[in-house]
Design a protein around this motif. Structure first.
Motif, PDB file in Angstrom:
ATOM      1  N   VAL A 471       0.863  -1.169   0.000  1.00 15.65           N
ATOM      2  CA  VAL A 471       0.000   0.000   0.000  1.00 15.65           C
ATOM      3  C   VAL A 471       0.899   1.218   0.000  1.00 15.65           C
ATOM      4  N   VAL A 472       0.721   2.095  -0.981  1.00 14.64           N
ATOM      5  CA  VAL A 472       1.536   3.305  -1.037  1.00 14.64           C
ATOM      6  C   VAL A 472       0.738   4.442  -0.417  1.00 14.64           C
ATOM      7  N   GLY A 473       1.204   4.962   0.708  1.00 14.87           N
ATOM      8  CA  GLY A 473       0.502   6.042   1.394  1.00 14.87           C
ATOM      9  C   GLY A 473      -0.132   5.536   2.675  1.00 14.87           C
ATOM     10  N   ILE A 476      -5.559   7.687   6.056  1.00 17.05           N
ATOM     11  CA  ILE A 476      -6.611   6.802   6.538  1.00 17.05           C
ATOM     12  C   ILE A 476      -7.097   5.810   5.489  1.00 17.05           C
ATOM     13  N   SER A 477      -7.102   6.201   4.232  1.00 17.13           N
ATOM     14  CA  SER A 477      -7.580   5.236   3.241  1.00 17.13           C
ATOM     15  C   SER A 477      -6.553   4.128   3.070  1.00 17.13           C
ATOM     16  N   GLY A 478      -5.267   4.483   3.063  1.00 15.82           N
ATOM     17  CA  GLY A 478      -4.213   3.476   2.962  1.00 15.82           C
ATOM     18  C   GLY A 478      -4.238   2.538   4.156  1.00 15.82           C
ATOM     19  N   MET A 479      -4.425   3.101   5.338  1.00 17.08           N
ATOM     20  CA  MET A 479      -4.471   2.257   6.542  1.00 17.08           C
ATOM     21  C   MET A 479      -5.696   1.348   6.513  1.00 17.08           C
ATOM     22  N   ILE A 494       3.077  -1.085   4.236  1.00 18.21           N
ATOM     23  CA  ILE A 494       2.659   0.295   3.963  1.00 18.21           C
ATOM     24  C   ILE A 494       3.918   1.118   3.759  1.00 18.21           C
ATOM     25  N   VAL A 495       3.963   1.861   2.658  1.00 11.10           N
ATOM     26  CA  VAL A 495       5.079   2.769   2.420  1.00 11.10           C
ATOM     27  C   VAL A 495       4.572   4.189   2.628  1.00 11.10           C
ATOM     28  N   GLU A 496       5.162   4.904   3.584  1.00  3.51           N
ATOM     29  CA  GLU A 496       4.711   6.269   3.879  1.00  3.51           C
ATOM     30  C   GLU A 496       5.924   7.199   3.840  1.00  3.51           C
ATOM     31  N   GLN A 497       5.790   8.281   3.071  1.00  4.46           N
ATOM     32  CA  GLN A 497       6.951   9.169   2.921  1.00  4.46           C
ATOM     33  C   GLN A 497       7.229  10.013   4.167  1.00  4.46           C
ATOM     34  N   GLU A 498       6.186  10.265   4.958  1.00  5.46           N
ATOM     35  CA  GLU A 498       6.373  11.093   6.155  1.00  5.46           C
ATOM     36  C   GLU A 498       6.875  10.246   7.322  1.00  5.46           C
ATOM     37  N   ALA A 499       7.128  10.937   8.453  1.00  2.00           N
ATOM     38  CA  ALA A 499       7.651  10.230   9.622  1.00  2.00           C
ATOM     39  C   ALA A 499       6.540   9.589  10.443  1.00  2.00           C
ATOM     40  N   LEU A 501       2.170   8.002  10.431  1.00  2.00           N
ATOM     41  CA  LEU A 501       0.966   7.620   9.700  1.00  2.00           C
ATOM     42  C   LEU A 501      -0.127   8.663   9.930  1.00  2.00           C
ATOM     43  N   GLY A 502      -1.132   8.660   9.088  1.00  2.00           N
ATOM     44  CA  GLY A 502      -2.299   9.508   9.363  1.00  2.00           C
ATOM     45  C   GLY A 502      -2.661  10.470   8.253  1.00  2.00           C
ATOM     46  N   GLY A 503      -1.654  10.997   7.541  1.00  2.62           N
ATOM     47  CA  GLY A 503      -1.925  11.889   6.412  1.00  2.62           C
ATOM     48  C   GLY A 503      -2.742  13.106   6.805  1.00  2.62           C
ATOM     49  N   THR A 637     -19.206  21.398   3.633  1.00  2.00           N
ATOM     50  CA  THR A 637     -19.571  20.776   4.898  1.00  2.00           C
ATOM     51  C   THR A 637     -18.593  21.192   5.994  1.00  2.00           C
ATOM     52  N   HIS A 638     -17.322  21.225   5.640  1.00  2.00           N
ATOM     53  CA  HIS A 638     -16.294  21.592   6.618  1.00  2.00           C
ATOM     54  C   HIS A 638     -16.558  22.991   7.188  1.00  2.00           C
ATOM     55  N   SER A 639     -16.797  23.976   6.299  1.00  2.00           N
ATOM     56  CA  SER A 639     -17.008  25.340   6.771  1.00  2.00           C
ATOM     57  C   SER A 639     -18.307  25.467   7.558  1.00  2.00           C
ATOM     58  N   ARG A 733       6.165   9.866 -11.265  1.00  2.00           N
ATOM     59  CA  ARG A 733       7.055   8.717 -11.243  1.00  2.00           C
ATOM     60  C   ARG A 733       6.293   7.480 -10.789  1.00  2.00           C
ATOM     61  N   LEU A 734       5.512   7.666  -9.736  1.00  2.00           N
ATOM     62  CA  LEU A 734       4.715   6.555  -9.209  1.00  2.00           C
ATOM     63  C   LEU A 734       3.733   6.056 -10.280  1.00  2.00           C
ATOM     64  N   ALA A 735       3.106   7.015 -10.964  1.00  2.00           N
ATOM     65  CA  ALA A 735       2.154   6.644 -12.022  1.00  2.00           C
ATOM     66  C   ALA A 735       2.859   5.814 -13.096  1.00  2.00           C
ATOM     67  N   LEU A 767      -6.838   1.704  -6.245  1.00  2.00           N
ATOM     68  CA  LEU A 767      -6.688   3.063  -5.730  1.00  2.00           C
ATOM     69  C   LEU A 767      -7.789   3.408  -4.741  1.00  2.00           C
ATOM     70  N   CYS A 768      -7.512   4.391  -3.891  1.00  2.72           N
ATOM     71  CA  CYS A 768      -8.532   4.833  -2.936  1.00  2.72           C
ATOM     72  C   CYS A 768      -8.186   6.199  -2.375  1.00  2.72           C
ATOM     73  N   GLY A 769      -9.179   6.804  -1.748  1.00  2.26           N
ATOM     74  CA  GLY A 769      -8.978   8.049  -1.015  1.00  2.26           C
ATOM     75  C   GLY A 769      -8.851   9.277  -1.900  1.00  2.26           C
TER      76      GLY A 769
HETATM   77  C1  LIG Z   1      -8.598  21.043   3.194  1.00  3.35           C
HETATM   78  C2  LIG Z   1      -9.228  19.739   3.517  1.00  3.35           C
HETATM   79  C3  LIG Z   1     -10.351  19.705   4.310  1.00  3.35           C
HETATM   80  C4  LIG Z   1     -10.973  18.511   4.610  1.00  3.35           C
HETATM   81  N1  LIG Z   1     -12.068  18.508   5.400  1.00  3.35           N
HETATM   82  C5  LIG Z   1     -12.663  17.351   5.745  1.00  3.35           C
HETATM   83  C6  LIG Z   1     -13.772  17.304   6.637  1.00  3.35           C
HETATM   84  O1  LIG Z   1     -14.180  18.310   7.165  1.00  3.35           O
HETATM   85  N2  LIG Z   1     -14.354  16.123   6.895  1.00  3.35           N
HETATM   86  C7  LIG Z   1     -13.895  14.976   6.340  1.00  3.35           C
HETATM   87  O2  LIG Z   1     -14.462  13.927   6.623  1.00  3.35           O
HETATM   88  N3  LIG Z   1     -12.856  14.985   5.499  1.00  3.35           N
HETATM   89  C8  LIG Z   1     -12.227  16.134   5.200  1.00  3.35           C
HETATM   90  N4  LIG Z   1     -11.150  16.138   4.346  1.00  3.35           N
HETATM   91  C9  LIG Z   1     -10.827  14.890   3.673  1.00  3.35           C
HETATM   92  C10 LIG Z   1     -10.001  13.942   4.492  1.00  3.35           C
HETATM   93  O3  LIG Z   1      -8.853  14.595   4.899  1.00  3.35           O
HETATM   94  C11 LIG Z   1      -9.663  12.784   3.584  1.00  3.35           C
HETATM   95  O4  LIG Z   1     -10.824  12.111   3.194  1.00  3.35           O
HETATM   96  C12 LIG Z   1      -8.754  11.744   4.189  1.00  3.35           C
HETATM   97  O5  LIG Z   1      -7.886  12.248   5.121  1.00  3.35           O
HETATM   98  C13 LIG Z   1      -8.011  11.170   3.024  1.00  3.35           C
HETATM   99  O6  LIG Z   1      -7.166  10.177   3.356  1.00  3.35           O
HETATM  100  P1  LIG Z   1      -6.160   9.554   2.308  1.00  3.35           P
HETATM  101  O7  LIG Z   1      -5.543   8.415   2.964  1.00  3.35           O
HETATM  102  O8  LIG Z   1      -6.862   9.320   1.030  1.00  3.35           O
HETATM  103  O9  LIG Z   1      -5.097  10.682   1.948  1.00  3.35           O
HETATM  104  P2  LIG Z   1      -4.014  11.431   2.849  1.00  3.35           P
HETATM  105  O10 LIG Z   1      -4.555  11.680   4.174  1.00  3.35           O
HETATM  106  O11 LIG Z   1      -3.559  12.570   2.031  1.00  3.35           O
HETATM  107  O12 LIG Z   1      -2.865  10.373   2.986  1.00  3.35           O
HETATM  108  C14 LIG Z   1      -1.952  10.075   1.961  1.00  3.35           C
HETATM  109  C15 LIG Z   1      -0.635   9.671   2.563  1.00  3.35           C
HETATM  110  O13 LIG Z   1       0.205   9.195   1.518  1.00  3.35           O
HETATM  111  C16 LIG Z   1       1.503   9.710   1.691  1.00  3.35           C
HETATM  112  N5  LIG Z   1       2.117   9.709   0.377  1.00  3.35           N
HETATM  113  C17 LIG Z   1       1.770  10.463  -0.688  1.00  3.35           C
HETATM  114  N6  LIG Z   1       2.546  10.140  -1.742  1.00  3.35           N
HETATM  115  C18 LIG Z   1       3.377   9.162  -1.337  1.00  3.35           C
HETATM  116  C19 LIG Z   1       4.404   8.410  -1.974  1.00  3.35           C
HETATM  117  N7  LIG Z   1       4.696   8.594  -3.263  1.00  3.35           N
HETATM  118  N8  LIG Z   1       5.077   7.492  -1.259  1.00  3.35           N
HETATM  119  C20 LIG Z   1       4.770   7.286   0.023  1.00  3.35           C
HETATM  120  N9  LIG Z   1       3.823   7.956   0.688  1.00  3.35           N
HETATM  121  C21 LIG Z   1       3.123   8.885   0.013  1.00  3.35           C
HETATM  122  C22 LIG Z   1       1.273  11.067   2.281  1.00  3.35           C
HETATM  123  O14 LIG Z   1       2.426  11.502   2.994  1.00  3.35           O
HETATM  124  C23 LIG Z   1       0.088  10.820   3.226  1.00  3.35           C
HETATM  125  O15 LIG Z   1       0.487  10.431   4.509  1.00  3.35           O
HETATM  126  C24 LIG Z   1     -10.475  17.313   4.074  1.00  3.35           C
HETATM  127  C25 LIG Z   1      -9.330  17.350   3.274  1.00  3.35           C
HETATM  128  C26 LIG Z   1      -8.689  18.532   3.016  1.00  3.35           C
HETATM  129  C27 LIG Z   1      -7.443  18.530   2.188  1.00  3.35           C
END
Ligand SMILES: Cc1cc2nc3c(=O)[nH]c(=O)nc-3n(C[C@H](O)[C@H](O)[C@H](O)COP(=O)(O)OP(=O)(O)OC[C@H]3O[C@@H](n4cnc5c(N)ncnc54)[C@H](O)[C@@H]3O)c2cc1C
Ligand code: SF4
Ligand code: SF4
Lengths: 885, 66, 56
Positions: A471-473, A476-479, A494-499, A501-503, A637-639, A733-735, A767-769
């Motif tokens: 799983v790349v990333g 929460i969707s990756g987890m 799980i491969v995560e570029q940051e230090a 998890l959680g994104g 919804t957020h605002s 590159r990933l693509a 793919l997801c998220g």
């Molecule tokens: C401005 C904003 C407001 C939001 N408001 C809300 C809200 O009010 N309510 C709500 O429910 N949701 C909200 N969301 C959406 C919510 O944040 C997402 O649905 C959820 O966090 C997405 O998770 P994700 O795993 O898809 O992506 P992310 O959380 O972005 O996680 C992706 C992870 O992949 C890592 N990564 C990326 N590229 C690579 C790579 N090449 N190699 C290794 N690791 C990589 C990143 O470092 C990151 O940790 C908001 C999002 C944003 C941006």
């Protein structure tokens, strides 16, 4: 739907599975009065059984998935739209049928009044039975009706030509889905008119047209006449489903949808019962498909120990070697009851077939696909020592696999087979021309015989699927994807570029349902960390990827150097980020911040939240404008939610939201309603009149032109929040590593926008998220589970067989020009290593990657590439066999 | 021979037009019986040679559809 | 490809290309009708049938 009458013997609809007739007990004369029974007498297979009775069966299952869907709102109760009285007021469901080629008017839109005239002006009324607590009890938004109304208007114009005027009356235009905003924009360009107004009354004119009274943008009352009115009815839960939920002891929301948590979006309140689709909340097809995969995954977690305990393995028959044998072809011409035989002279086609070279045996069958004919077919193959088979019947697209099974059962290679499509392409479409149809059938059979004579047995590459996932990333969707994979028994990296998890979820304060994100996120991270089946690689990126579905080899580069892991599937969950705004004075004053920065203040309990006099939100910052023509889906919804939080903390604070459309889809609409009740002030602005921000002395002043008053308003803000666009973490590159496409906006492109939202067209990659499209947490988690679910269907097979119909290179003829390497969309051809002992530098084709499209075959100038199963000589032979008389 | 009828050989992509032709059958539409279909895996497979072969074998026209 | 055929003396209307998705049966029928009509107007293909042609 009452638009047309249904006969007593009917097919549910043209795409029904199975495509079989059923008897409608309510209108069958035999079942009602005991007379007639004609169908039983004429049915050649004796399929009609009037004695069938409803029966109750008890099943023992480990999990239950609820997918009872929705019922369209019935506008009959609304007296202001007079749906029940006026024939030219129809629902959107009825209009769908009018547009459909298989509908009662064969796709030709007509008025429903007696004149059946062609409408020149059609109006759509949005939010009928949605976002309305006065006339009905549905205060939620149905999510899908804005988009379907635009689609209906565009299609209607396509069918009827530009002369047709289409007008959509709406409150907020909610096109928050992937590529929907683009569709909305193009509809405007195509001349669909959008009027922001709720219509109050409809009055019929003497010619059964409809006068509509509404209030225009400038506050003036306008009356306009339309020929047809479509009510965009909302989605609601059927009362019978409400009862079912009660019976099952499953909780519902106040809006009578199935209650779920943001972090467990497909689990009902009762363990072991899962939900998907519109019963979980009003939603469109892609989201329902995501849910469905997610629910299947959730059920699969419980059922993992029982996997493969109930499967039956068919006996294997050894394949006969027919190489070097002269062709002995058997031709089976199907009558398909009267479907074919009613038009084509089937016996004469069979007789004709018997005269063709290499044909040893030719006959006709009543139903070639029935089980007894299949058995007879296998028997004949053995008795007559046939080594090639032609079936002239329906379409190979549905029936080829069935006949191929029979060949295998008779010990023949399944590629020694050909079908002649004398039903779909012949008897069904030339029913008034039996003579020519019979000629055509003979030609088609002749072609097939010639082709099959040249067929060779083909082997299918067998491929072991490595039983592990990458799983790349680590958002929460990756987890969510990783946990699903692990719980179903597959070791996952799980491969995560940051230090950590959680994104993005680390930046979010709370969900629309009021759950604190930080807490739930921590639980999620903990379960990933404690899962022995999941290996987390932090501060790591992919450096190289080799291989293909079933056997990927990826090189990870982290701070501990490089590691290579092997995996059968990959899930891309690289997420997204918030735009850093360059307008509205962002960065020039600490009072101006993004939504996520405001969330951080909430999480830190910043004192300014309790002292500010006035807060302003500006929506669509960076979204829905020419350089980024998509809606970021989460920001409204957020605002609205943040505004409510501010009001809760400090009711006397003035809170303004400056918006273009409020897109609180689904039950999120209830938050919008609550915010208005709490006194949050909503001011609409237009894209060409964006608000302006000035910072003078101690003040941050926002200027906006109020659309209702038409006057500029100046607001001094202590907190100015910019609802910024969501951007993907674009990574070319990933693509390239996984050969998956990205759209102009940088989001990944899924296999199918509606039916394959969580997988790529490239096999074995999912793919997801946010990487797919902006979406809230519940939808990201559902898609994480869905991606895992799709991946598991592949992993669970352990081995796959690729098609035998692939291209191969004759190295003796290959000139190493490389055209094939560059044209292949699937990267199947490559050059043999220069150091190889044989054929160094020549092209070779990987049978696993090849999809058999034949592009390389046609483009190879040396004629070195052959497509097995569709080789040149076969196609020439087919063409030559066409006689015309 | 009554009125002259054109002879058309069509090369249809398995995934697109071939499916459309199937569906036309399912929907019981009618069209002239002047077309003979050769199923190809994808229009990428199409080669000018096939078109020429068809014309040489007496077809009056060739139709390639993806 | 069309150019190639024209070069060889085959009328442009003897070869047709179209793009039809698997759901567009109506379009399929429309195209069949159109092509049949066009070719009918063109008359029989005499230039290139086997008997006359020496080239393969
Ligand atoms: C401005 C904003 C407001 C939001 N408001 C809300 C809200 O009010 N309510 C709500 O429910 N949701 C909200 N969301 C959406 C919510 O944040 C997402 O649905 C959820 O966090 C997405 O998770 P994700 O795993 O898809 O992506 P992310 O959380 O972005 O996680 C992706 C992870 O992949 C890592 N990564 C990326 N590229 C690579 C790579 N090449 N190699 C290794 N690791 C990589 C990143 O470092 C990151 O940790 C908001 C999002 C944003 C941006
Ligand atoms: S705003 Fe919501 S309920 Fe109203 S029409 Fe649009 S999608 Fe449907
Ligand atoms: S603020 Fe966000 S969700 Fe609302 S309309 Fe604009 S881009 Fe869409």
């Amino acid at each position: 739907m009452g638009l047309a009458k249904r006969k007593a013997a009917y097919v549910e609809y043209a795409q029904a599975v199975p495509l079989k007739y059923a008897i409608d007990a309510d209108s069958c004369i035999f079942l009602q009065k005991g007379k007639c029974g004609a169908c039983q007498k004429i049915c050649p297979t004796g399929a009609v059984d009037f004695k069938q009775k409803p029966s109750t069966e008890t099943l023992n299952v480990g999990a239950v998935i609820l997918a009872p869907g929705f019922t369209p709102f019935d506008p009959g109760r609304f007296d202001n739209y007079q749906y029940a009285n006026l024939p030219n007021v129809v629902t959107s469901m009825e209009f769908e049928r009018l547009l459909s080629a298989s509908g009662p008017t064969a796709g030709h839109v007509t008025r429903q009044s007696k004149d059946h005239g062609e409408p020149k002006k059609i109006a759509w009324f949005q939010c009928v039975g949605s976002r309305d607590q006065n006339k009905c009890d549905n205060s939620y938004c149905s999510s899908v009706c804005c988009m379907y109304a635009i689609k209906e208007a565009v299609i209607a114009k396509e069918h009827a030509g530009d002369g047709l005027e289409c007008t959509i009356f709406y409150m907020d235009m909610r096109t928050h889905g992937k590529d929907f905003e683009r569709f909305y924009n193009s509809a405007k360009e195509k001349g669909v008119r959008f009027v922001r107004s709720r219509v109050h009354t409809i009055d019929p004119t003497p010619d059964e047209s409809l006068n509509v009274r509404y209030v225009g943008d400038d506050g003036q009352a306008i009356t306009e006449t339309f020929d047809l009115i479509v009510l965009s009815v909302g989605l609601q839960t059927n009362p019978a489903v409400v009862d079912l939920a009660k019976q099952l002891d499953v909780d519902l929301t106040a809006s009578r949808f199935c209650a779920t948590d943001t972090f467990a979006p497909v689990a009902t309140s009762r363990p072991g019962i899962f939900v998907c689709g519109a019963f979980q909340g009003p939603k469109d097809i892609p989201q329902s498909v995501v849910d469905a995969s997610a629910a299947a995954e959730a059920a699969g977690e419980i059922l993992t120990p029982a996997r493969n305990t109930l499967t039956k393995v068919p006996e294997k028959v050894a394949e006969l070697n027919v190489n070097g044998e002269r062709p002995r072809i058997g031709v089976f011409v199907c009558r398909c009851g009267i479907n074919i035989a009613g038009v084509v002279d089937v016996p004469s086609v069979a007789e004709f077939a018997a005269t063709l070279p290499y044909v040893e045996y030719a006959t006709d069958n009543l139903y070639a696909c029935s089980q007894d004919t299949q058995d007879a077919l296998a028997q004949t193959i053995k008795e007559k020592k046939l080594n090639r088979v032609v079936v002239a019947a329906c379409t190979p697209k549905t029936h080829e696999p069935l006949f191929q099974e029979t060949l295998i059962a008779a010990g023949l290679n399944k590629y020694l087979f050909e079908m002649a499509n004398i039903r779909n392409h012949d008897s069904w479409v030339h029913k008034n021309n039996p003579e020519l149809a019979t000629k055509k059938a003979k030609d088609l059979v002749h072609s097939a015989v010639k082709k099959v004579a040249l067929a060779n047995p083909l082997t299918e590459a067998e491929l072991n699927i490595a039983q592990s996932a990458l799983v790349v990333g680590g958002g929460i969707s990756g987890m969510a994807a990783a946990l699903s994979l692990s719980r179903q028994g597959y070791p996952t990296h799980i491969v995560e570029q940051e230090a950590q998890l959680g994104g993005q979820a680390r930046n979010i304060y709370q969900t629309a349902k009021g759950e604190a994100v930080a807490e739930k996120l921590q639980e999620l991270v903990r379960s990933v960390e404690q899962d022995g089946n999941i290996t987390v690689h932090l501060k790591t990126k992919l450096d190289q990827v080799e291989g293909f579905v079933g056997s990927f080899k990826s090189t990870l580069a982290g701070n501990k150097g490089q590691t290579v892991i092997e995996h059968g599937v990959a899930v891309l969950a690289t997420g997204g980020k918030a735009l850093t705004p360059t307008e509205y004075g962002y960065g020039k004053d600490p009072r101006i911040m993004t939504s996520l920065e405001l969330d951080r203040k909430f999480m830190a309990n910043d004192p300014v939240l309790d002292t500010a006099e006035c807060a302003v939100f500006i929506q669509c910052v960076g979204s829905r404008q020419p350089d980024r023509p998509y809606c970021s889906r989460v920001c409204c919804t957020h605002s609205v939610d943040s505004a409510l939080q501010l009001k809760k903390r400090r009711p006397e604070m003035n809170v303004y939201i400056l918006y273009r459309d409020i897109r609180t889809y689904g039950e999120r609409e209830l938050l919008y309603k609550k915010a208005r009740e709490a006194g949050v002030i909503f001011i609409r602005y237009a894209l060409d009149h964006k608000p302006t921000v000035s910072i003078t002395g101690s003040k941050v002043t926002v200027q906006v032109t109020d659309h209702v008053l038409g006057l500029p308003v100046a607001i001094d803000a202590d907190l100015l929040t910019l609802a910024t666009a969501v951007l993907p973490n674009r990574d070319e590159r990933l693509a390239n590593f996984f050969k998956v496409p990205m759209n102009e906006d940088g989001f990944f492109v899924e296999r199918h926008a509606k039916l394959g939202p969580s997988e790529f067209a490239t096999d074995g990659v999912f793919l997801c998220g946010l990487a797919h499209y902006p979406k809230p947490i519940d939808e990201s988690i559902a898609q994480g589970k869905a991606a895992a679910s799709r991946a598991i269907t592949l992993l669970a097979r352990k081995k796959i067989f690729t098609s035998g119909q692939v291209a191969s290179v004759d190295p003796m003829v290959c000139s190493s020009c490389g055209v094939c390497v560059s044209v292949c969309p699937y990267s199947a051809p490559s050059f043999i290593d220069a150091s190889a002992r044989m054929h160094a530098g020549k092209a070779q084709i990987n049978a696993v990657l090849c999809k058999g499209c034949g592009l390389c075959v046609a483009s190879c100038r040396s004629g070195a590439i052959h497509l097995k199963g569709f080789d040149n000589d076969q196609i020439f032979a087919q063409v030559a066999a066409i006689n015309w008389d | 021979m009554s009125e002259w009828e054109p002879k058309i050989v069509s090369f249809l992509c398995n995934w697109c037009s071939y499916g459309a032709a199937d569906l036309a059958g399912v929907s019981r539409m009618e069209y002239p019986p002047n077309v003979r279909v050769v199923r190809i895996p994808c229009t990428g497979r199409m080669s000018p040679k096939f078109a020429l072969a068809a014309l040489r074998e007496g077809a009056d026209a060739v139709w390639v559809s993806g | 490809m069309k150019n190639l055929l024209e070069l060889m003396g085959i009328e442009a209307d003897r070869i047709h290309f179209s793009w039809i998705s698997s759901a567009e049966s109506t379009k399929f029928v429309k195209v069949v009708n159109e092509i049949t009509a066009k070719v009918k107007a063109l008359g029989p293909n005499q230039r290139f049938v086997k008997q006359a042609a020496k080239v393969a």
